[in-house]
Design an enzyme around this catalytic site. Structure first.
Site, mmCIF file in Angstrom:
data_model
loop_
_atom_site.group_PDB
_atom_site.id
_atom_site.type_symbol
_atom_site.label_atom_id
_atom_site.label_comp_id
_atom_site.label_asym_id
_atom_site.label_seq_id
_atom_site.Cartn_x
_atom_site.Cartn_y
_atom_site.Cartn_z
ATOM 1 N N VAL A 189 0.868 -1.167 0.000
ATOM 2 C CA VAL A 189 0.000 0.000 0.000
ATOM 3 C C VAL A 189 0.907 1.218 0.000
ATOM 4 O O VAL A 189 2.094 1.117 0.300
ATOM 5 C CB VAL A 189 -0.976 0.027 1.207
ATOM 6 C CG1 VAL A 189 -2.029 -1.061 1.075
ATOM 7 C CG2 VAL A 189 -0.231 -0.083 2.519
ATOM 8 N N SER A 190 0.355 2.367 -0.321
ATOM 9 C CA SER A 190 1.187 3.557 -0.504
ATOM 10 C C SER A 190 1.529 4.300 0.776
ATOM 11 O O SER A 190 2.569 4.931 0.867
ATOM 12 C CB SER A 190 0.504 4.526 -1.471
ATOM 13 O OG SER A 190 0.369 3.917 -2.732
ATOM 14 N N THR A 191 0.642 4.252 1.787
ATOM 15 C CA THR A 191 0.873 5.054 2.987
ATOM 16 C C THR A 191 0.723 4.215 4.245
ATOM 17 O O THR A 191 0.096 3.153 4.231
ATOM 18 C CB THR A 191 -0.122 6.226 3.082
ATOM 19 O OG1 THR A 191 -1.436 5.704 3.281
ATOM 20 C CG2 THR A 191 -0.090 7.087 1.822
ATOM 21 N N GLN B 175 -2.840 3.166 5.354
ATOM 22 C CA GLN B 175 -3.595 2.158 4.618
ATOM 23 C C GLN B 175 -3.364 0.763 5.192
ATOM 24 O O GLN B 175 -2.343 0.488 5.804
ATOM 25 C CB GLN B 175 -3.215 2.194 3.141
ATOM 26 C CG GLN B 175 -3.670 3.480 2.456
ATOM 27 C CD GLN B 175 -3.171 3.563 1.031
ATOM 28 O OE1 GLN B 175 -1.984 3.478 0.778
ATOM 29 N NE2 GLN B 175 -4.100 3.744 0.112
#
Length: 193
Positions: free
Chosen positions: A8-10, A13
């Site tokens: 996931v990007s962050t 998340q």
């Protein structure tokens, strides 16, 4: 060996849905990280790639979890196949590096992800421009009001110590230093009005 890769990007998340699906697919070891897909040089992905051996299979849920850029996706796919391993995507079953069409399919899927990301960035920029046109202010709220800025500059001009001015306004000395520096810059908009 079946490996899984989840991303996931962050930090905010959640990876659990991806991890559960990879476990259900039979992955014996799952590498996961919270990093942007724009950067192909991710620590856990590199670690996974270094450990691949002939016959291994790498699973991910969808292509954009592996890479956002089509060239990065192709590079990762080539690294996997050079190790004698395979790449398979759960939600994109047509991506299977044992197929003769895998280069073309991976490029097209990667291109679609990049195209989608570009649209998202354009939509975000357009929304931001509309909001600014309607008077929405972006960024952090200034630590000092316009009146406090004028007062601080007047006190500094009268010879009061920067630390005393900062202390009385409950801000750091660097905030007062920046204010003083900005006041001497001719294009400073902070002190207008």
């Amino acid at each position: 060996m079946k490996y899984g890769y989840a991303r996931v990007s962050t930090e905010a998340q959640d990876l659990s849905a991806q991890v559960e699906r990879l476990r259900a697919a039979g992955c014996e070891r799952i590498f996961f990280e919270k990093k942007s897909g724009k950067d192909a040089n991710r620590p856990q992905l590199r670690r996974l790639m270094r450990g691949l051996k002939p016959g291994d299979v790498v699973y991910a849920v969808v292509s954009d979890r592996v890479a956002r850029d089509p060239f990065d996706l192709l590079s990762i796919m080539r690294t996997v196949t050079a190790a004698g391993a395979a790449l398979r995507l759960l939600d994109e079953p047509f991506i299977d590096t044992t197929s003769e069409m895998s280069d073309l399919v991976l490029f097209l899927v990667g291109w679609a992800a990049k195209w989608q990301r570009r649209r998202i960035l354009e939509n975000t920029a357009n929304g931001r421009a509309r909001a600014m046109a309607m008077g929405v202010k972006f960024g952090r709220k200034p630590k000092l009001s316009m009146q406090q800025r004028r007062e601080a500059l007047a006190r500094l001009a009268a010879g009061e110590a920067r630390s005393d001015v900062a202390s009385s306004l409950h801000v750091s000395g660097s905030t007062i230093s920046r204010l003083q520096s900005e006041a001497t810059h001719p294009s400073n908009a902070l002190l207008e009005g």
